[in-house]
Design a protein around this motif. Structure first.
Motif, PDB file in Angstrom:
ATOM      1  N   LEU A  49       0.708  -1.142  -0.065  1.00  0.00           N
ATOM      2  CA  LEU A  49      -0.166  -0.025   0.054  1.00  0.00           C
ATOM      3  C   LEU A  49       0.795   1.088  -0.184  1.00  0.00           C
ATOM      4  CD1 LEU A  49      -2.781  -1.123   2.555  1.00  0.00           C
ATOM      5  CD2 LEU A  49      -3.196  -0.586  -0.002  1.00  0.00           C
ATOM      6  N   GLU A  50       2.108   1.296   0.707  1.00  0.00           N
ATOM      7  CA  GLU A  50       2.877   2.521   0.833  1.00  0.00           C
ATOM      8  C   GLU A  50       3.368   2.476  -0.662  1.00  0.00           C
ATOM      9  OE1 GLU A  50       5.491   1.271   3.968  1.00  0.00           O
ATOM     10  OE2 GLU A  50       4.045   1.934   5.423  1.00  0.00           O
ATOM     11  N   ALA A  51       3.876   1.453  -1.155  1.00  0.00           N
ATOM     12  CA  ALA A  51       4.418   1.412  -2.768  1.00  0.00           C
ATOM     13  C   ALA A  51       3.618   2.230  -3.633  1.00  0.00           C
ATOM     14  CB  ALA A  51       5.043   0.139  -3.184  1.00  0.00           C
ATOM     15  N   LYS A  52       2.350   1.821  -3.546  1.00  0.00           N
ATOM     16  CA  LYS A  52       1.175   2.291  -4.571  1.00  0.00           C
ATOM     17  C   LYS A  52       1.011   3.798  -4.149  1.00  0.00           C
ATOM     18  CE  LYS A  52      -3.380   1.748  -3.800  1.00  0.00           C
ATOM     19  NZ  LYS A  52      -4.702   1.169  -3.986  1.00  0.00           N
ATOM     20  N   GLN A  53       1.043   4.199  -2.963  1.00  0.00           N
ATOM     21  CA  GLN A  53       1.051   5.686  -2.464  1.00  0.00           C
ATOM     22  C   GLN A  53       2.032   6.315  -3.080  1.00  0.00           C
ATOM     23  OE1 GLN A  53       0.997   6.749   1.696  1.00  0.00           O
ATOM     24  NE2 GLN A  53      -0.654   8.377   1.361  1.00  0.00           N
ATOM     25  N   ALA A  54       3.570   5.904  -2.937  1.00  0.00           N
ATOM     26  CA  ALA A  54       4.674   6.583  -3.316  1.00  0.00           C
ATOM     27  C   ALA A  54       4.490   6.640  -4.951  1.00  0.00           C
ATOM     28  CB  ALA A  54       5.542   5.849  -2.699  1.00  0.00           C
ATOM     29  N   ALA A  66      -2.254  -8.952  -8.003  1.00  0.00           N
ATOM     30  CA  ALA A  66      -2.799  -7.918  -8.052  1.00  0.00           C
ATOM     31  C   ALA A  66      -4.532  -7.821  -8.401  1.00  0.00           C
ATOM     32  CB  ALA A  66      -2.267  -6.905  -9.121  1.00  0.00           C
ATOM     33  N   ALA A  67      -5.111  -7.499  -7.173  1.00  0.00           N
ATOM     34  CA  ALA A  67      -6.679  -7.422  -7.092  1.00  0.00           C
ATOM     35  C   ALA A  67      -7.024  -6.281  -6.460  1.00  0.00           C
ATOM     36  CB  ALA A  67      -7.009  -8.815  -6.300  1.00  0.00           C
ATOM     37  N   ALA A  68      -8.439  -6.236  -6.466  1.00  0.00           N
ATOM     38  CA  ALA A  68      -9.203  -4.706  -6.179  1.00  0.00           C
ATOM     39  C   ALA A  68      -9.203  -4.563  -4.812  1.00  0.00           C
ATOM     40  CB  ALA A  68     -10.521  -4.671  -7.164  1.00  0.00           C
ATOM     41  N   HIS A  69      -8.927  -5.383  -3.826  1.00  0.00           N
ATOM     42  CA  HIS A  69      -8.965  -5.192  -2.405  1.00  0.00           C
ATOM     43  C   HIS A  69      -7.979  -5.893  -1.692  1.00  0.00           C
ATOM     44  CE1 HIS A  69     -11.073  -5.226   1.631  1.00  0.00           C
ATOM     45  NE2 HIS A  69     -11.743  -4.291   1.331  1.00  0.00           N
ATOM     46  N   PRO A  70      -7.346  -5.395  -0.799  1.00  0.00           N
ATOM     47  CA  PRO A  70      -6.271  -6.035   0.003  1.00  0.00           C
ATOM     48  C   PRO A  70      -6.489  -7.417   0.450  1.00  0.00           C
ATOM     49  CG  PRO A  70      -6.065  -3.775   0.663  1.00  0.00           C
ATOM     50  CD  PRO A  70      -7.400  -3.953  -0.011  1.00  0.00           C
ATOM     51  N   GLY A 584       1.528  -3.465 -10.602  1.00  0.00           N
ATOM     52  CA  GLY A 584       0.808  -2.030 -10.166  1.00  0.00           C
ATOM     53  C   GLY A 584      -0.630  -2.167  -9.897  1.00  0.00           C
ATOM     54  N   ALA A 585      -1.159  -1.331  -9.081  1.00  0.00           N
ATOM     55  CA  ALA A 585      -2.490  -1.401  -8.517  1.00  0.00           C
ATOM     56  C   ALA A 585      -2.764   0.095  -8.762  1.00  0.00           C
ATOM     57  CB  ALA A 585      -2.714  -1.781  -7.157  1.00  0.00           C
ATOM     58  N   ASP A 586      -3.985   0.102  -9.342  1.00  0.00           N
ATOM     59  CA  ASP A 586      -4.484   1.670  -9.647  1.00  0.00           C
ATOM     60  C   ASP A 586      -4.809   2.430  -8.248  1.00  0.00           C
ATOM     61  OD1 ASP A 586      -6.350   3.783 -10.494  1.00  0.00           O
ATOM     62  OD2 ASP A 586      -6.930   2.598 -12.293  1.00  0.00           O
ATOM     63  N   PRO A 587      -4.184   3.620  -8.145  1.00  0.00           N
ATOM     64  CA  PRO A 587      -4.522   4.448  -6.701  1.00  0.00           C
ATOM     65  C   PRO A 587      -5.961   5.004  -6.811  1.00  0.00           C
ATOM     66  CG  PRO A 587      -3.097   5.914  -8.487  1.00  0.00           C
ATOM     67  CD  PRO A 587      -3.364   4.338  -8.968  1.00  0.00           C
ATOM     68  N   ARG A 589      -8.564   3.104  -6.724  1.00  0.00           N
ATOM     69  CA  ARG A 589      -9.362   2.424  -6.118  1.00  0.00           C
ATOM     70  C   ARG A 589      -8.437   1.635  -5.146  1.00  0.00           C
ATOM     71  NH1 ARG A 589     -14.063  -0.492  -9.651  1.00  0.00           N
ATOM     72  NH2 ARG A 589     -14.220   1.084 -11.350  1.00  0.00           N
ATOM     73  N   GLU A 590      -9.038   0.571  -4.276  1.00  0.00           N
ATOM     74  CA  GLU A 590      -8.494   0.142  -2.899  1.00  0.00           C
ATOM     75  C   GLU A 590      -7.462  -1.157  -3.244  1.00  0.00           C
ATOM     76  OE1 GLU A 590     -12.357   1.395  -0.135  1.00  0.00           O
ATOM     77  OE2 GLU A 590     -12.194  -0.571  -1.192  1.00  0.00           O
ATOM     78  N   GLY A 591      -7.320  -1.510  -4.582  1.00  0.00           N
ATOM     79  CA  GLY A 591      -6.431  -2.685  -4.828  1.00  0.00           C
ATOM     80  C   GLY A 591      -5.104  -2.542  -4.386  1.00  0.00           C
ATOM     81  N   VAL A 592      -4.381  -3.805  -4.330  1.00  0.00           N
ATOM     82  CA  VAL A 592      -2.822  -3.784  -3.895  1.00  0.00           C
ATOM     83  C   VAL A 592      -2.258  -4.986  -4.757  1.00  0.00           C
ATOM     84  CG1 VAL A 592      -3.414  -5.549  -2.294  1.00  0.00           C
ATOM     85  CG2 VAL A 592      -1.222  -3.981  -2.190  1.00  0.00           C
ATOM     86  N   ALA A 593      -1.023  -4.789  -5.089  1.00  0.00           N
ATOM     87  CA  ALA A 593      -0.233  -6.035  -5.696  1.00  0.00           C
ATOM     88  C   ALA A 593       0.601  -6.523  -4.456  1.00  0.00           C
ATOM     89  CB  ALA A 593       0.502  -5.514  -6.839  1.00  0.00           C
TER      90      ALA A 593
END
Length: 596
Positions: A49-54, A66-70, A584-587, A589-593
């Motif tokens: 989540l931190e990587a996505k935010q950064a 990679a999916a749409a919810h942790p 990569g996960a779209d920022p 939405r709530e997803g994560v890789a």
């Protein structure tokens, strides 16, 4: 051998555009690593989540999901960590998504899956699209005078519900490619359904935005709005009925869904919808079958971009867009160039014109699959882009086909919702699956803990126009046209990129843009999925509001385009396969890789 996906020209472009890459990462406000505090169950979730935010991709060497919810990504990660295949992990991910992101996908919907098999080097697709009930008529969405119904009058209730395909697809994928025990793949979802999960900010917002429709639903209201009160983020929500459904499927397979008590409840819910009953029957459920179909692959920059053919319009329309822009040096133009977006926008308009006329369920109508992506045809169509201004008109072309059957253009609506899953396992298999119940919360009918789709409204409400038949007209047993575009990019016979997105008919543009960003403009997968959106389906450029793409509004208008600012909430999930795996996960939405 693992290979890189960047050519020298694209690499130089990437080095020349650090500012834009940062703008891409910052285009929307990410939810932040604390948005779903309960998701820290998996040790890598917080870091991801931190990587996505950064704006950084997640890196791994063994496997990635990679999916749409942790919570869904975690369920898949646990399966992969125990030696499961990508197909096993997908089952676990989808089971959790149907609980924590019920507005987007679930057992009551359908899905398309693209699979690369490392053992054989083969690529194939599974079609789990919903089907029209056998008692449905071509005039299902017309009034007594033959006029099309208002869209949401058709959506809400049983009339719009097609035969669900997702449970059958899960079972078929596991039968072909699974390694883990079927029953155990539902453990995470069952535990969360029984013990409860924290309502995410997105789910809470979606419920709040659809309260009027959900309040009218006798079946969905008690779950989403108990006592008429909407849930807030962090509220713990339990779904014991969903847990019971999953236990039945875990024990007896998909037949527990398509026959017996669950099937009877589905039919009763659809046919008993008080204001808008449907025709789905026990026979429709018992007859449902997943179809294996050959992938549709189109060349682009020395690679093969492969995806789902009809009844999806995804791979064909995507292949057309890429084929139309390939003669032009997008890498040299760069992502801040209005000229680059003129080419991409008008290529999309031309492709969507062909989509509306020719693309539908090929089991029912002839679709010129080869003709639509034939090099000569695309070369002739690309010549239309060699001007300096926006096209005055983007009309359908005439691909190699039986021209004696002249068709009318279709303007069927396909609204944003849906979810996408990308997975690469430790065996080298790759999976891209886009899954949906169509509109947010589908038909607003709920039974046994899951929502039912409104997929039939993806058909044209009209059967003819100007005396000509519409390819995507409804027919019993037919599958409605879709824009879902699960995609695997191949190079030298091996996958190098796995991606897809939700978003209704905007899905195609989201995926095309991410591919161009990665392959032409040298962005890594996180930059590519976060990049500000510009889309043109039907003539007007949609520009993502609040993003750096707004700087292109005036230049595009100067080129002759109409423009508009709007939220463009994609949900791209991508995995690049090179010297390592990068997710990569779209920022938006709530997803994560997650990977290892």
């Amino acid at each position: 051998m693992i290979r890189t996906t960047l050519g020298l020209c694209a690499l130089l472009t990437a080095l020349a555009l650090p500012l834009f890459a940062q703008q891409a990462a910052d285009a929307v406000a990410p939810e932040g690593p604390s948005e779903l505090a309960q998701s820290a169950q998996h040790p890598q979730t917080q870091a991801a989540l931190e990587a996505k935010q950064a704006g950084r991709p997640v890196r791994a060497h063994d496997w990635m999901v990679a999916a749409a919810h942790p919570l869904a990504a975690e369920a898949g990660a646990e399966v992969l960590a125990r030696g499961g295949s990508a197909a096993d992990a997908m089952v676990a991910v989808q089971a959790v998504l149907g609980l924590v992101e019920p507005q987007s996908s679930g057992l009551g919907g359908g899905a398309f899956l693209v699979w690369y098999d490392a053992a054989t080097g083969a690529l194939t697709t599974l079609d789990g699209r919903e089907t029209a009930p056998l008692d449905a008529t071509p005039r299902l969405f017309q009034d007594e005078n033959g006029a099309p119904m208002e869209f949401f009058d058709a959506v809400i209730g049983g009339r719009s519900v097609g035969t669900p395909g997702t449970p059958a697809l899960l079972e078929e994928a596991h039968r072909r490619w699974g390694r883990a025990n079927w029953a155990g793949l539902f453990d995470a979802a069952i535990g969360l359904a029984e013990d409860g999960f924290e309502v995410s900010p997105r789910l809470a917002a979606m419920v709040a935005g659809d309260m009027l429709n959900l309040m009218k639903s006798e079946t969905a209201r008690p779950y989403f709005l108990p006592g008429g009160v909407r849930p807030t983020p962090g509220h713990r929500l339990r779904n014991p009925a969903y847990a019971a459904t999953l236990r039945a499927i875990a024990r007896d397979g998909a037949r527990a869904f398509y026959t017996g008590a669950i099937a009877r409840d589905i039919v009763a819910t659809v046919q008993g919808a008080s204001d808008n009953p449907g025709t789905l029957s026990m026979t429709d459920l018992a007859l449902y079958r997943v179809r294996e179909r050959p992938p549709v692959c189109a060349p682009y920059r020395g690679r093969q971009v492969c995806g789902m053919g009809p009844p999806s319009s995804g791979a064909l329309t995507l292949g057309q867009i890429l084929g139309l822009v390939e003669p032009f040096d997008l890498a040299a133009l760069g992502p801040r160039s209005a000229e680059a977006w003129r080419l991409i926008g008008d290529a999309s308009r031309l492709a969507f014109a062909d989509r509306g006329r020719y693309m539908a369920d090929s089991d029912f109508v002839a679709v010129p699959v080869k003709g639509l992506i034939a090099p000569d045809y695309l070369r002739d169509r690309a010549a239309l882009l060699r001007g300096t201004r926006a096209l005055d008109e983007a009309a359908p072309g005439e691909p190699e086909f039986d021209h004696a059957l002249r068709r009318a253009d279709d303007i069927a609506i396909e609204l944003p919702s849906t979810s996408h899953i990308s997975i690469v396992d430790s065996y080298g298999n790759a999976l891209a699956m886009t899954t949906t119940i169509e509109n947010g919360f589908g038909s607003r009918l709920m039974t046994n803990g899951f929502l039912l789709n409104n997929e039939l409204t993806d058909f044209s409400f009209a059967t003819h126009s100007g005396g000509r038949p519409i390819a995507n007209a409804l027919a019993p047993g037919k599958r409605p046209r879709s824009s879902m575009s699960p995609t695997i990019v191949m190079e030298d016979g091996a996958p190098v990129l796995v991606l897809g997105s939700p978003g209704g008919s905007r899905i195609i543009g989201y995926v095309a843009q991410a591919l161009i960003a990665h392959l032409d403009w040298g962005m890594d997968v996180q930059q590519a999925v976060a990049m500000p959106h510009l889309l043109n389906r039907f003539g007007a450029f949609e520009i993502e509001a609040g993003s750096s793409a707004m700087a292109l509004q005036t230049p595009l208008e100067a080129l002759g385009f109409e423009t508009g600012l709007t939220p463009l909430v994609s949900g791209l999930h991508a995995i690049a396969i090179g010297d390592d795996l990068q997710g990569g996960a779209d920022p938006r939405r709530e997803g994560v890789a997650l990977g290892r």
